[in-house]
Design a protein around this motif. Sequence first.
Motif, mmCIF file in Angstrom:
data_model
loop_
_atom_site.group_PDB
_atom_site.id
_atom_site.type_symbol
_atom_site.label_atom_id
_atom_site.label_comp_id
_atom_site.label_asym_id
_atom_site.label_seq_id
_atom_site.Cartn_x
_atom_site.Cartn_y
_atom_site.Cartn_z
ATOM 1 N N ILE A 1 0.830 -1.207 0.000
ATOM 2 C CA ILE A 1 0.000 0.000 0.000
ATOM 3 C C ILE A 1 0.864 1.256 0.000
ATOM 4 C CG2 ILE A 1 -1.714 1.321 1.300
ATOM 5 C CD1 ILE A 1 -2.764 -1.375 2.359
ATOM 6 N N GLY A 2 1.867 1.286 0.860
ATOM 7 C CA GLY A 2 2.727 2.466 0.956
ATOM 8 C C GLY A 2 3.472 2.752 -0.327
ATOM 9 N N GLY A 3 3.835 1.690 -1.070
ATOM 10 C CA GLY A 3 4.548 1.883 -2.329
ATOM 11 C C GLY A 3 3.746 2.628 -3.369
ATOM 12 N N LEU A 4 2.420 2.693 -3.173
ATOM 13 C CA LEU A 4 1.563 3.401 -4.117
ATOM 14 C C LEU A 4 1.766 4.913 -4.062
ATOM 15 C CD1 LEU A 4 -0.907 3.531 -6.058
ATOM 16 C CD2 LEU A 4 -2.370 3.498 -4.024
ATOM 17 N N ALA A 5 2.228 5.423 -2.935
ATOM 18 C CA ALA A 5 2.214 6.870 -2.686
ATOM 19 C C ALA A 5 3.137 7.671 -3.589
ATOM 20 C CB ALA A 5 2.553 7.147 -1.218
ATOM 21 N N THR A 6 4.203 7.051 -4.081
ATOM 22 C CA THR A 6 5.166 7.805 -4.888
ATOM 23 C C THR A 6 5.543 7.029 -6.145
ATOM 24 O OG1 THR A 6 7.162 6.859 -3.881
ATOM 25 C CG2 THR A 6 6.165 8.769 -2.779
ATOM 26 N N MET A 7 6.173 7.729 -7.041
ATOM 27 C CA MET A 7 6.609 7.142 -8.300
ATOM 28 C C MET A 7 7.748 6.157 -8.098
ATOM 29 S SD MET A 7 7.600 9.355 -11.667
ATOM 30 C CE MET A 7 6.081 10.323 -11.542
ATOM 31 N N LEU B 1 -2.160 10.033 -5.649
ATOM 32 C CA LEU B 1 -2.223 8.677 -5.104
ATOM 33 C C LEU B 1 -1.822 8.549 -3.630
ATOM 34 C CD1 LEU B 1 -0.916 6.624 -8.156
ATOM 35 C CD2 LEU B 1 -3.263 7.032 -7.425
ATOM 36 N N ALA B 2 -1.094 9.518 -3.079
ATOM 37 C CA ALA B 2 -0.729 9.443 -1.660
ATOM 38 C C ALA B 2 -1.956 9.402 -0.742
ATOM 39 C CB ALA B 2 0.190 10.605 -1.281
ATOM 40 N N PRO B 3 -3.028 10.171 -1.018
ATOM 41 C CA PRO B 3 -4.221 10.053 -0.171
ATOM 42 C C PRO B 3 -4.818 8.647 -0.178
ATOM 43 C CG PRO B 3 -4.309 12.074 -1.454
ATOM 44 C CD PRO B 3 -3.159 11.278 -1.996
ATOM 45 N N VAL B 4 -4.789 7.976 -1.320
ATOM 46 C CA VAL B 4 -5.297 6.606 -1.393
ATOM 47 C C VAL B 4 -4.420 5.686 -0.537
ATOM 48 C CG1 VAL B 4 -5.835 4.669 -2.916
ATOM 49 C CG2 VAL B 4 -6.196 7.019 -3.702
ATOM 50 N N ALA B 5 -3.110 5.875 -0.619
ATOM 51 C CA ALA B 5 -2.191 5.073 0.186
ATOM 52 C C ALA B 5 -2.408 5.322 1.674
ATOM 53 C CB ALA B 5 -0.743 5.388 -0.201
ATOM 54 N N GLY B 6 -2.598 6.595 2.064
ATOM 55 C CA GLY B 6 -2.836 6.918 3.470
ATOM 56 C C GLY B 6 -4.103 6.269 3.986
ATOM 57 N N MET C 1 -2.635 2.631 -9.393
ATOM 58 C CA MET C 1 -3.408 2.315 -8.190
ATOM 59 C C MET C 1 -3.836 0.854 -8.167
ATOM 60 S SD MET C 1 -6.811 1.775 -7.146
ATOM 61 C CE MET C 1 -7.806 2.523 -8.459
ATOM 62 N N ALA C 2 -4.470 0.402 -9.253
ATOM 63 C CA ALA C 2 -5.033 -0.944 -9.272
ATOM 64 C C ALA C 2 -3.958 -2.023 -9.281
ATOM 65 C CB ALA C 2 -5.949 -1.098 -10.482
ATOM 66 N N SER C 3 -2.903 -1.852 -10.089
ATOM 67 C CA SER C 3 -1.862 -2.873 -10.172
ATOM 68 C C SER C 3 -1.089 -2.992 -8.861
ATOM 69 C CB SER C 3 -0.905 -2.563 -11.329
ATOM 70 O OG SER C 3 -0.211 -1.346 -11.104
ATOM 71 N N THR C 4 -0.988 -1.888 -8.116
ATOM 72 C CA THR C 4 -0.271 -1.927 -6.841
ATOM 73 C C THR C 4 -1.132 -2.524 -5.735
ATOM 74 O OG1 THR C 4 1.093 -0.013 -7.403
ATOM 75 C CG2 THR C 4 0.853 -0.523 -5.081
ATOM 76 N N LEU C 5 -2.344 -2.013 -5.564
ATOM 77 C CA LEU C 5 -3.210 -2.497 -4.489
ATOM 78 C C LEU C 5 -3.628 -3.947 -4.713
ATOM 79 C CD1 LEU C 5 -5.480 0.621 -3.869
ATOM 80 C CD2 LEU C 5 -3.433 -0.096 -2.624
ATOM 81 N N ALA C 6 -3.702 -4.371 -5.973
ATOM 82 C CA ALA C 6 -4.059 -5.764 -6.269
ATOM 83 C C ALA C 6 -3.001 -6.734 -5.771
ATOM 84 C CB ALA C 6 -4.263 -5.947 -7.767
ATOM 85 N N GLY C 7 -1.797 -6.231 -5.479
ATOM 86 C CA GLY C 7 -0.749 -7.089 -4.951
ATOM 87 C C GLY C 7 -1.084 -7.688 -3.606
ATOM 88 N N GLY D 1 -9.736 3.704 -3.865
ATOM 89 C CA GLY D 1 -8.994 4.238 -5.011
ATOM 90 C C GLY D 1 -9.900 4.593 -6.178
ATOM 91 N N ILE D 2 -10.879 3.733 -6.464
ATOM 92 C CA ILE D 2 -11.816 4.003 -7.555
ATOM 93 C C ILE D 2 -12.643 5.246 -7.255
ATOM 94 C CG2 ILE D 2 -13.884 3.113 -8.721
ATOM 95 C CD1 ILE D 2 -12.650 0.288 -8.404
#
Length: 400
Positions: free
Chosen positions: A145-151, A175-180, A345-351, A395-396
């Motif tokens: 989840i945290g990896g989503l926040a930045t490039m 995307l940082a708000p979604v990660a938070g 967002m989706a490819s990261t959170l789907a992990g 995220g959606i």
Amino acid sequence: MATLLIFLATYAIVAVGRVPFLRLDRTGAAIVGAVLMIVTGAIGFDQAARAVDYRTLVLLFGMMVLIAHLRLAGGLAALGEFVGRRVTHPAALLAAIVASSGILSALFVNDTVCLVFTPLVLDVVAARRLRPLPFLLALATASNIGGLATMTGNPQNMLIGTASGIPFRAFSSALAPVAGAGLLIDVALLWLVFRRDLQPTAPTATPALPVPVDRPQLIKTAIVAVGVLTGFLAGYDTALVAASGAAALLITRRVQPAQIYAAIDWDLLMLFIGLFVVIGAVSQAGIDQRLFALLQPLGLQTVAGLSATAAILANTISNVPTVMLFTALVPKLPDAGRAWLVLAMASTLAGNLTLVGSIANLIVVEGAQRRGITVSFGEYARVGVPLTLATLAVGIWWLS
């Protein structure tokens, strides 16, 4: 037809991870697939070279050098040991692991955070006679989840950042708000599922061993890291900034270059190169266009449709190959800028969906298994499935 067969075989092996009776792993499959594409004439040698996104490779390599110096200086391990020693209540320790691994994964590649933190987490919970499962799941899921926040939080974000041209600050702002929010959901869900295991226990008498820290090297690495992050936020070319940081760190009297080179994930770099060539051949053959036509009924033009498609593919062929496959499709969508963010967002959170959904999960599970601790597919899914559905929903909603 040959191009399609090579493409399908390469991605099947990348998804499964190995070939029966052969010692061919994901990286080897990507290399073999790339060579076959060239040999069969699906793509010329010069075209194959042009298909490789060198900016992504430079960015990834630069961050690897930075992280290698940080690891060798003992910075990440010292921070993990500090958190484990200062936080006493099990529930607070769980929240601290989620927060620290999530934040560090945003700043540095999440796989590295899992690699360093897994043995530390196991040591802390063993000393406190706690069940390790909730804390291992906290580390794995929060790093994703945290990896989503930045490039620079994970390899697929780096690829999206260079392919899309989205500035570092704009990427994080979106995307940082979604990660938070995802990290908060992670803590709440883990506490709800494992609340009976998060009761205080008497610690053992075994004292924690101090983590060796090379203070001068750590200070230098921290200064360079701050400079790199500042360059990212200022809008400079991310690949050039990362390469400059790596060059500055390689000028040293304290660390042997061989130690740094040994810490570089060359397998991942070669995986990227091989897949770039395979996707280049697929694009030249027009297979990506046919795939795009097949996926149209799923509603790729919508945030929900693209999220669902990316999440399913990420758990089928892994997230990095999924993103590479979409690099030729996303620019053709009506709102390409938002589509890139949705894909990240989706490819990261789907992990977090399954135990094999991301490399970070496997690093944690394999690290635990070396200590005799097994995390089953069902135990992971008990948290991973609802967590993924909840965070994807956030995220959606946010990106819509």
